[in-house]
Enzyme design. Sequence first.
Site, PDB file in Angstrom:
ATOM      1  N   HIS A  71       0.833  -1.190   0.000  1.00 37.57           N
ATOM      2  CA  HIS A  71       0.000   0.000   0.000  1.00 37.57           C
ATOM      3  C   HIS A  71       0.872   1.246   0.000  1.00 37.57           C
ATOM      4  O   HIS A  71       1.792   1.358   0.818  1.00 37.57           O
ATOM      5  CB  HIS A  71      -0.887   0.041   1.263  1.00 37.57           C
ATOM      6  CG  HIS A  71      -1.687  -1.206   1.495  1.00 37.57           C
ATOM      7  ND1 HIS A  71      -2.118  -1.586   2.749  1.00 37.57           N
ATOM      8  CD2 HIS A  71      -2.126  -2.161   0.633  1.00 37.57           C
ATOM      9  CE1 HIS A  71      -2.795  -2.726   2.650  1.00 37.57           C
ATOM     10  NE2 HIS A  71      -2.813  -3.092   1.380  1.00 37.57           N
ATOM     11  N   TYR A 134       3.570   2.465  13.751  1.00 37.65           N
ATOM     12  CA  TYR A 134       3.935   3.460  12.749  1.00 37.65           C
ATOM     13  C   TYR A 134       3.309   4.812  13.099  1.00 37.65           C
ATOM     14  O   TYR A 134       2.141   4.908  13.454  1.00 37.65           O
ATOM     15  CB  TYR A 134       3.592   3.022  11.326  1.00 37.65           C
ATOM     16  CG  TYR A 134       2.241   2.404  11.098  1.00 37.65           C
ATOM     17  CD1 TYR A 134       1.209   3.148  10.534  1.00 37.65           C
ATOM     18  CD2 TYR A 134       2.001   1.054  11.399  1.00 37.65           C
ATOM     19  CE1 TYR A 134      -0.034   2.575  10.286  1.00 37.65           C
ATOM     20  CE2 TYR A 134       0.763   0.478  11.153  1.00 37.65           C
ATOM     21  CZ  TYR A 134      -0.250   1.239  10.604  1.00 37.65           C
ATOM     22  OH  TYR A 134      -1.474   0.685  10.374  1.00 37.65           O
TER      23      TYR A 134
END
Length: 469
Positions: A71, A134
């Site tokens: 992605h 993240y």
Amino acid sequence: MTTEYGKALAAASTPIPGLVVWELPVHGDNRGWFKENWQREKMTAAGLPDFGPVQNNISFNDAVGTTRGIHAEPWDKWVSVATGRIFGAWVDLREGPTFGAVFTCEIDPSRAIFVPRGVGNAYQTLEPDTAYSYLVNDHWSPDAQYTFLNLADETAAVAWPIPLDEAELSAKDAAHPRLAEVKPVPPRKTLVVGANGQLGRALQEQWKDATHVEFAARDDLDLTSPDLASARHWRDYDTIVNAAAYTAVDAAETPEGRRDAWAANVTAVTAVAQIATAHGLTLVHISSDYVFDGTGARPYTEEDAICPLGVYGQTKAAGDAIVATVPRHYVVRTSWVIGEGKNFVRTMASLAERGIDPNVVDDQTGRLTFTDDLARGIHHLVSTGAPYGVYNLTGAGAPATWADIARRVFALTGHDPARVTGVLSADYFASANAPVAPRPANSVLDLAKLTATGFAPGDADEALRGYLS
């Protein structure tokens, strides 16, 4: 695999521009380990972009072989492992010569990676009970535009440690398009405001073939609106070029003009500066020789103290100070701007043609700046990533007075330059029926800092010749 303790904080580049692997110091003993997963001061000093994270996400995979991606997201991200180990694969899906470039490596708690917007990323779990986090610099939104690539794409040819037919992945990830079908991610956008002004029109011509540049006039974007912060999805942008300004120097000395000048040159600039700071954008701000009093005997440098004489100069100086607080800024100081529409050169050419012999001020010295050259210089600063700060940008060549330039216009249009009479500013404005702003006597700006970046301003006299041809 055992996490390595005691590494020094260090960065390693990859074949994908902006994708950087970071070795992290992990401190461990019989109780376990500790690390600074994100430390802004140390990491930015070591070269990590100050990307302004606003959201922290955690992904947990309990089974070896769990695979997520590929992605490409519309934000930058900092990926690190809290526990376990992953194999990462990154594919550049951005427009440009590195589209399709691939990089892979393993990540454990002692290693992290900075992933720039538009780079596809995928992760395969190599140990049970793996968790990785993240940080991202935009909030998740259901309207966010992702770009996807098939995990098994033959062109990228990622060497997955665990074959995909043995891995755990979603049906959606398995069905994503091949690289040949992927539309490259365009760069973040540049927004030019004040697009209908002299400089704005020159910037439109400069960027006419750039699909990532947008142009907005006042009707499209009101910089004084209280809704400015929500008028655009500002994370989609990288740069704002503010070519909007109040430039009626004499009218600024009136009560109404003073209000309008401060509104356009200070209040609106403040709002734009706040947006640029909040979203990590580059702000290009156009300033003026009027921030100086003009009493200096040499060309003004970017470091000289400002000392404006009139209201217009005061508002430009205030705008400069505000923009200087934006981490990524270019303050472009210019002088005697000539572009489309009514201007001094066209006025002199018209007088010459109509047989009128003008009196022209002969005690103000500077250089003309043509808007196409100004636009070219702005493009240079932005596109080359020149060091942020203040730059003088005018035409090059020998300085001249307004009377000198008027005589040159007469000569270039086939008329006798002796028809122009030079006069003192005090005499010229003595009979004025409206407020007159004080002008700097010396408007010559030093260009050494700009030329050191590799930009060569055009000679003002040559540009004048071309303008009149």
